[in-house]
Design a protein around this motif. Structure first.
Motif, mmCIF file in Angstrom:
data_model
loop_
_atom_site.group_PDB
_atom_site.id
_atom_site.type_symbol
_atom_site.label_atom_id
_atom_site.label_comp_id
_atom_site.label_asym_id
_atom_site.label_seq_id
_atom_site.Cartn_x
_atom_site.Cartn_y
_atom_site.Cartn_z
ATOM 1 N N LEU A 1 0.853 -0.417 0.304
ATOM 2 C CA LEU A 1 -0.342 0.024 0.402
ATOM 3 C C LEU A 1 0.648 1.154 -0.036
ATOM 4 N N ASN A 2 0.464 2.089 -0.829
ATOM 5 C CA ASN A 2 0.801 3.567 -0.356
ATOM 6 C C ASN A 2 -0.060 4.450 0.863
ATOM 7 N N TRP A 3 0.174 4.948 1.723
ATOM 8 C CA TRP A 3 -0.680 5.529 2.317
ATOM 9 C C TRP A 3 -0.962 6.822 2.739
ATOM 10 N N PHE A 4 -1.403 7.415 3.188
ATOM 11 C CA PHE A 4 -1.225 9.165 3.857
ATOM 12 C C PHE A 4 -1.595 9.176 5.134
ATOM 13 N N GLY A 5 -1.378 9.687 5.866
ATOM 14 C CA GLY A 5 -1.543 10.270 7.778
ATOM 15 C C GLY A 5 -0.646 11.258 7.799
ATOM 16 N N LEU A 6 -1.364 12.032 9.006
ATOM 17 C CA LEU A 6 -0.669 13.217 9.415
ATOM 18 C C LEU A 6 0.097 12.878 10.782
ATOM 19 N N PHE A 7 0.841 13.486 11.169
ATOM 20 C CA PHE A 7 2.281 12.856 12.000
ATOM 21 C C PHE A 7 2.180 14.476 12.537
ATOM 22 N N ILE B 1 -8.279 6.436 -3.159
ATOM 23 C CA ILE B 1 -7.480 6.349 -2.032
ATOM 24 C C ILE B 1 -8.832 5.576 -1.445
ATOM 25 N N VAL B 2 -8.412 4.763 -0.453
ATOM 26 C CA VAL B 2 -9.603 4.259 0.664
ATOM 27 C C VAL B 2 -9.637 4.173 2.047
ATOM 28 N N PRO B 3 -10.218 5.377 2.691
ATOM 29 C CA PRO B 3 -10.466 5.321 3.823
ATOM 30 C C PRO B 3 -10.019 4.566 4.889
ATOM 31 N N ARG B 4 -9.203 4.810 5.656
ATOM 32 C CA ARG B 4 -8.907 3.988 6.331
ATOM 33 C C ARG B 4 -9.094 4.642 8.269
ATOM 34 N N VAL C 1 2.263 1.832 11.374
ATOM 35 C CA VAL C 1 3.481 2.624 10.758
ATOM 36 C C VAL C 1 4.404 1.871 11.574
ATOM 37 N N VAL D 1 5.286 11.604 16.012
ATOM 38 C CA VAL D 1 4.160 11.308 16.333
ATOM 39 C C VAL D 1 3.191 10.635 15.718
ATOM 40 N N ALA E 1 -3.067 10.629 12.827
ATOM 41 C CA ALA E 1 -4.357 9.773 12.580
ATOM 42 C C ALA E 1 -3.812 8.908 10.998
#
Lengths: 156, 70
Positions: A81-87, A122-125, A136, B17, B20
């Protein structure tokens, strides 16, 4: 896929997604692993056929297309997967992290936002911050193994 | 194959950290409609029957910098 299924398909790296899929249509390469957004116009034109997805579950956008993980017993568990998220910076208080997570989750449940993600492949998860941290860590471990197995070197 | 180490000014594993996950972007495996492959199982069978004769393309945006078929 090659290491799990014992296939020997040559990797041809491309600079961009558009030529990578166009060259499948022209026959220069046999197949492409592409994001849905880049491949969709050629699929709709009838020049390309989607035959598999690399997520463990089917994509809501392509309900008839089987995951590679189900294509052969040896591919059980295959997922790429490629994925996008916030850090956030490590020192961010956990209450703030939890609040930011809640805001993202609220956004992902919004119909207009999920439709926008949908057309981009993109598939929300939805995950809590703790589940995301574990995700991660698991991805890091998986790619570490792939890098070691495929003998991929870091170049400076 | 190689990964490229750009000069990163921070250590993501130590200094960030996780907040989401927003979404996953699976790869879609596509073939030309003229290729006699219609399903994922047929794709693997075709790849096994044609060892060393097939190729796949990928681009960094779809696959980061590791190869999905490795």
């Amino acid at each position: 896929m090659n290491s799990m299924a014992g296939t020997d398909v040559l990797h041809v790296p491309y600079r961009g997604a558009a030529p990578a899929v166009t060259d499948v249509a022209t026959g220069a390469v046999t197949m492409s692993f592409s994001g849905l957004a880049a491949a969709l116009p050629l699929i709709q034109d009838g020049r390309l056929r989607a035959v598999a997805v690399t997520s463990r579950e089917r994509m809501p956008q392509l309900p008839d297309v089987t995951p590679l993980a189900e294509a052969a017993v040896e591919l059980k568990g295959y997922e790429l997967l490629n994925w996008f998220g916030l850090f956030a910076p490590a020192a961010t208080p956990s209450a703030i992290v939890a609040r930011l997570n809640e805001i993202v989750v609220t956004g992902l449940r919004d119909r207009a936002i999920s439709q926008t993600l949908d057309v981009q492949g993109i598939v929300p998860r939805i995950m809590t911050a703790v589940q995301y941290r574990e995700f991660v860590a698991a991805e890091t471990e998986k790619f570490g193994k792939i890098v070691a197995q495929a003998n991929i070197k870091v170049e400076n | 194959m190689a990964l490229y180490k750009d000069k990163m000014s921070y250590d993501p594993q130590r200094e960030l950290v996780a907040v989401a996950l927003m979404g996953i972007v699976p790869c879609v495996v596509v073939v030309a409609t003229t290729t006699p492959v219609g399903t994922a199982a047929e794709l693997i069978a075709y790849a096994r029957a044609n060892r060393g004769r097939l190729s796949f393309s990928s681009s960094p945006s779809a696959t980061r910098s590791t190869s999905p078929a490795s």
